[in-house]
Structure formats: C-alpha cells, structure tokens
Design a protein around this motif. Sequence first.
Motif, mmCIF file in Angstrom:
data_model
loop_
_atom_site.group_PDB
_atom_site.id
_atom_site.type_symbol
_atom_site.label_atom_id
_atom_site.label_comp_id
_atom_site.label_asym_id
_atom_site.label_seq_id
_atom_site.Cartn_x
_atom_site.Cartn_y
_atom_site.Cartn_z
ATOM 1 N N GLU A 83 0.817 -1.220 0.000
ATOM 2 C CA GLU A 83 0.000 0.000 0.000
ATOM 3 C C GLU A 83 0.854 1.275 0.000
ATOM 4 O OE1 GLU A 83 -2.341 -3.367 1.532
ATOM 5 O OE2 GLU A 83 -0.367 -2.552 2.029
ATOM 6 N N LEU A 84 2.061 1.220 0.584
ATOM 7 C CA LEU A 84 2.923 2.395 0.619
ATOM 8 C C LEU A 84 3.366 2.814 -0.776
ATOM 9 C CD1 LEU A 84 5.241 1.502 3.644
ATOM 10 C CD2 LEU A 84 3.332 3.117 3.632
ATOM 11 N N PHE A 85 3.421 1.847 -1.686
ATOM 12 C CA PHE A 85 3.886 2.106 -3.038
ATOM 13 C C PHE A 85 2.733 2.464 -3.979
ATOM 14 C CE2 PHE A 85 6.917 -0.452 -0.884
ATOM 15 C CZ PHE A 85 8.162 -0.121 -1.387
ATOM 16 N N HIS A 86 1.513 2.297 -3.515
ATOM 17 C CA HIS A 86 0.340 2.539 -4.352
ATOM 18 C C HIS A 86 -0.725 3.324 -3.578
ATOM 19 C CE1 HIS A 86 2.353 -1.115 -5.798
ATOM 20 N NE2 HIS A 86 1.997 -0.734 -6.998
ATOM 21 N N PRO A 87 -0.381 4.488 -3.025
ATOM 22 C CA PRO A 87 -1.364 5.248 -2.240
ATOM 23 C C PRO A 87 -2.550 5.719 -3.064
ATOM 24 C CG PRO A 87 0.558 6.594 -2.704
ATOM 25 C CD PRO A 87 0.909 5.205 -3.126
ATOM 26 N N GLN A 88 -2.357 5.804 -4.392
ATOM 27 C CA GLN A 88 -3.439 6.267 -5.254
ATOM 28 C C GLN A 88 -4.606 5.287 -5.286
ATOM 29 O OE1 GLN A 88 -0.601 5.030 -6.296
ATOM 30 N NE2 GLN A 88 -0.823 3.819 -8.167
ATOM 31 N N GLU A 89 -4.355 4.034 -4.936
ATOM 32 C CA GLU A 89 -5.424 3.038 -5.014
ATOM 33 C C GLU A 89 -6.538 3.315 -4.007
ATOM 34 O OE1 GLU A 89 -3.911 -0.930 -4.939
ATOM 35 O OE2 GLU A 89 -2.753 -0.675 -6.789
ATOM 36 N N ASP A 90 -6.178 3.773 -2.807
ATOM 37 C CA ASP A 90 -7.199 4.130 -1.807
ATOM 38 C C ASP A 90 -8.022 5.319 -2.291
ATOM 39 O OD1 ASP A 90 -6.675 2.143 0.017
ATOM 40 O OD2 ASP A 90 -5.198 3.320 1.125
ATOM 41 N N ILE A 91 -7.345 6.290 -2.892
ATOM 42 C CA ILE A 91 -8.063 7.467 -3.394
ATOM 43 C C ILE A 91 -8.979 7.073 -4.540
ATOM 44 C CG2 ILE A 91 -7.808 9.777 -4.374
ATOM 45 C CD1 ILE A 91 -5.023 9.877 -3.093
ATOM 46 N N MET A 92 -8.495 6.190 -5.402
ATOM 47 C CA MET A 92 -9.300 5.769 -6.540
ATOM 48 C C MET A 92 -10.517 4.962 -6.103
ATOM 49 S SD MET A 92 -8.338 7.214 -9.168
ATOM 50 C CE MET A 92 -9.650 6.403 -10.069
ATOM 51 N N ARG A 93 -10.405 4.246 -5.000
ATOM 52 C CA ARG A 93 -11.582 3.528 -4.487
ATOM 53 C C ARG A 93 -12.678 4.518 -4.101
ATOM 54 N NH1 ARG A 93 -8.040 -0.754 -3.064
ATOM 55 N NH2 ARG A 93 -7.132 0.335 -1.291
ATOM 56 N N VAL A 95 -12.934 7.635 -5.441
ATOM 57 C CA VAL A 95 -13.366 8.260 -6.692
ATOM 58 C C VAL A 95 -14.358 7.365 -7.434
ATOM 59 C CG1 VAL A 95 -12.591 9.016 -8.982
ATOM 60 C CG2 VAL A 95 -11.283 9.656 -6.943
ATOM 61 N N ASN A 96 -14.123 6.041 -7.399
ATOM 62 C CA ASN A 96 -14.968 5.102 -8.144
ATOM 63 C C ASN A 96 -16.144 4.554 -7.339
ATOM 64 O OD1 ASN A 96 -13.460 5.154 -10.580
ATOM 65 N ND2 ASN A 96 -11.917 3.793 -9.672
ATOM 66 N N HIS A 97 -16.256 4.934 -6.081
ATOM 67 C CA HIS A 97 -17.379 4.458 -5.269
ATOM 68 C C HIS A 97 -18.698 4.925 -5.882
ATOM 69 C CE1 HIS A 97 -20.064 4.015 -1.775
ATOM 70 N NE2 HIS A 97 -19.186 3.098 -1.371
ATOM 71 N N PRO A 105 -21.996 14.906 -12.983
ATOM 72 C CA PRO A 105 -21.484 16.185 -13.476
ATOM 73 C C PRO A 105 -21.496 17.226 -12.345
ATOM 74 C CG PRO A 105 -23.121 15.270 -14.967
ATOM 75 C CD PRO A 105 -23.156 14.440 -13.724
ATOM 76 N N PRO A 106 -20.542 18.170 -12.326
ATOM 77 C CA PRO A 106 -19.497 18.369 -13.352
ATOM 78 C C PRO A 106 -18.224 17.550 -13.091
ATOM 79 C CG PRO A 106 -19.393 20.148 -11.775
ATOM 80 C CD PRO A 106 -20.551 19.283 -11.337
ATOM 81 N N LEU A 107 -18.090 16.952 -11.867
ATOM 82 C CA LEU A 107 -16.857 16.250 -11.534
ATOM 83 C C LEU A 107 -16.625 15.021 -12.399
ATOM 84 C CD1 LEU A 107 -16.723 16.433 -7.623
ATOM 85 C CD2 LEU A 107 -15.443 17.779 -9.294
ATOM 86 N N SER A 108 -17.714 14.444 -12.927
ATOM 87 C CA SER A 108 -17.558 13.246 -13.767
ATOM 88 C C SER A 108 -16.704 13.532 -14.995
ATOM 89 C CB SER A 108 -18.931 12.711 -14.186
ATOM 90 O OG SER A 108 -19.644 13.686 -14.926
ATOM 91 N N PHE A 109 -16.723 14.796 -15.457
ATOM 92 C CA PHE A 109 -15.926 15.144 -16.636
ATOM 93 C C PHE A 109 -14.432 15.161 -16.313
ATOM 94 C CE2 PHE A 109 -20.026 17.472 -17.311
ATOM 95 C CZ PHE A 109 -20.505 16.641 -18.301
ATOM 96 N N THR A 110 -14.104 15.348 -15.045
ATOM 97 C CA THR A 110 -12.692 15.413 -14.646
ATOM 98 C C THR A 110 -12.127 14.052 -14.237
ATOM 99 O OG1 THR A 110 -13.136 15.832 -12.294
ATOM 100 C CG2 THR A 110 -13.116 17.737 -13.779
ATOM 101 N N LYS A 111 -13.002 13.061 -14.123
ATOM 102 C CA LYS A 111 -12.580 11.759 -13.600
ATOM 103 C C LYS A 111 -11.419 11.143 -14.384
ATOM 104 C CE LYS A 111 -14.587 7.381 -11.993
ATOM 105 N NZ LYS A 111 -15.839 6.595 -11.871
#
Length: 275
Positions: A83-93, A95-97, A105-111
């Motif tokens: 997990e220390l090498f892939h901190p973006q995975e927690d954030i992406m979980r 974002v994708n929840h 919208p409008p955040l869906s356009f920035t995804k």
Amino acid sequence: MYAVPMDEKTNPNFESLFVIPREIPKTILRNLLEMIYDVKVTGSQYIPMTGGALIVSNHTDYLDIPVQGTYTERKIVYLGKYELFHPQEDIMRYVNHRNSPFNYPPLSFTKPIVEATLASLGGILKANLISWGSMPIIRNAAGESEMDKKSAMEYYGKLEDYMVNLMKEGEMLSIYPEGTRSETGEMTAFKAMAAKLAIRANVPIIPSGISGATNMSKPMAFLSGEAFKTKIRYNIGKPILPSQFPTGPEKKAAKELTEMLEKRVRELILAPESD
C-alpha cells in the motif's frame, strides 16, 4: 488471488525522469533526525561496502528504519507494505465508489484526468521508493479458506526466494527478526526466518541493536517535549560470516544461528557508550 509484487521494477519511462537521487532525501532526513534527537551510531565500519549481506536489529519504533537507513553509507533494501507504493489506489476507491461525486457532473468530466494524474503520481512515488532501497510486498496474505491459505503459503515461499535472490545479487537486506515492533522497548524472541535466509543465500549477517527510540515518533513524545534531544543509540556489530554459521540440517542450523543473533543483538543494545 494473490498477486506477487516482488517483480515490480521501474521501467525506463517518464517516471524515471522524476527519481530523486537517494543522497538528497537521506541527507534531509538525517539532518531532521539530528535536529530533534541526540543520535549516535557506532560500528559503521562493519558494514561491507559490496556484496550481499543481511543486517538485523531489534525493532522498537518507526524511527528504527530511518536511523538505520540514513546513518549507513551503503543502500539498504527494505521490504515495505504494498500500500505504501500505491497510495493512489485508496483514493481511486473513493473516486470510483458508487456514491462518489465524481460519478456525477461536473466532476464526472474530470474523472479521467484525476485517474491519470493519480496513476502518474503513484508511479513516481513507487519509482523513488524503489530507487532509495524499498521493495513492495503483500503482508498478511493468508485468508480464511483453504485455497487462500494454500495461495498464501505459495506467496511466502516466493517471498523467501525473492529475498534470497536479492542478497545473492549483491544487495544488503534489512530484517527485524522479532517480526513486529516492541511496544515496551524490550526485545522479544527472534523468529528463525532471518537466519534461514542468510544460510540459503550464504551471506554474512550484520547484527545491530537500537535503544532509546521506543515511542519517540508518537505525537505525545513531541507534545510532552520528551522527544527533543532524547538519546537514541544504534550500535552495529561485527558480521557473522557464513563460515561461522552452524552446520547440519537447515532447520537446526537456523535455530542455532537465531540464538546466536539474539545474544549478539542484546549485547549491542546494552553496549556502554564510548567517548
């Protein structure tokens, strides 16, 4: 299913362009440690400058790793949580929840931009950590089902092979044989894995002992002022060479070598300060 991330290497792509030379974070971290704590290290001359080796120590606090790593001239390889090498995975979980605002919208356009940016930043972080001496592993791979346990056994077998190969290739690997941090600072019994790996790799073991660091990275140590200029002593001992390893069946030899290591490390923890 258990992925084995031991084969994660940096590729010669744009991420490599953002790798910071190891000496820069090492110097910054060492200066920061010296601003806060009274750190003294002895026995650095016992660290071999080349060739595979295993360095072991008692484990008292998160500080143990930066003290060991920044006060040793040679790069030491540490195995860290995936997990220390892939901190973006927690954030992406997040974002994708399904309830995430990024699905509307409008955040869906920035995804797509957010995903690409996080992936790039995560890749850069991983590239730097690996360059500085860290390698990702999965901890607690065992699950509840028999299939999970079988997969976990296979994983840990591959992990042992990976560590042995690292040392055979000339890396110096750090292992804390207690298996976890001691909450009291008192050293607990060593597990035999470190000795087993050194025997398999046929490399010297460098025993070392740290004292004074227990709980000194916790917020309360700073709030109370106890952390500031507290004495942290890290003593490195003479290597135990493969020619000095116990002989006989691997399991028996590893047990005897583990007992030898425990004794050496205890002596280093209690070693008197030299002028």
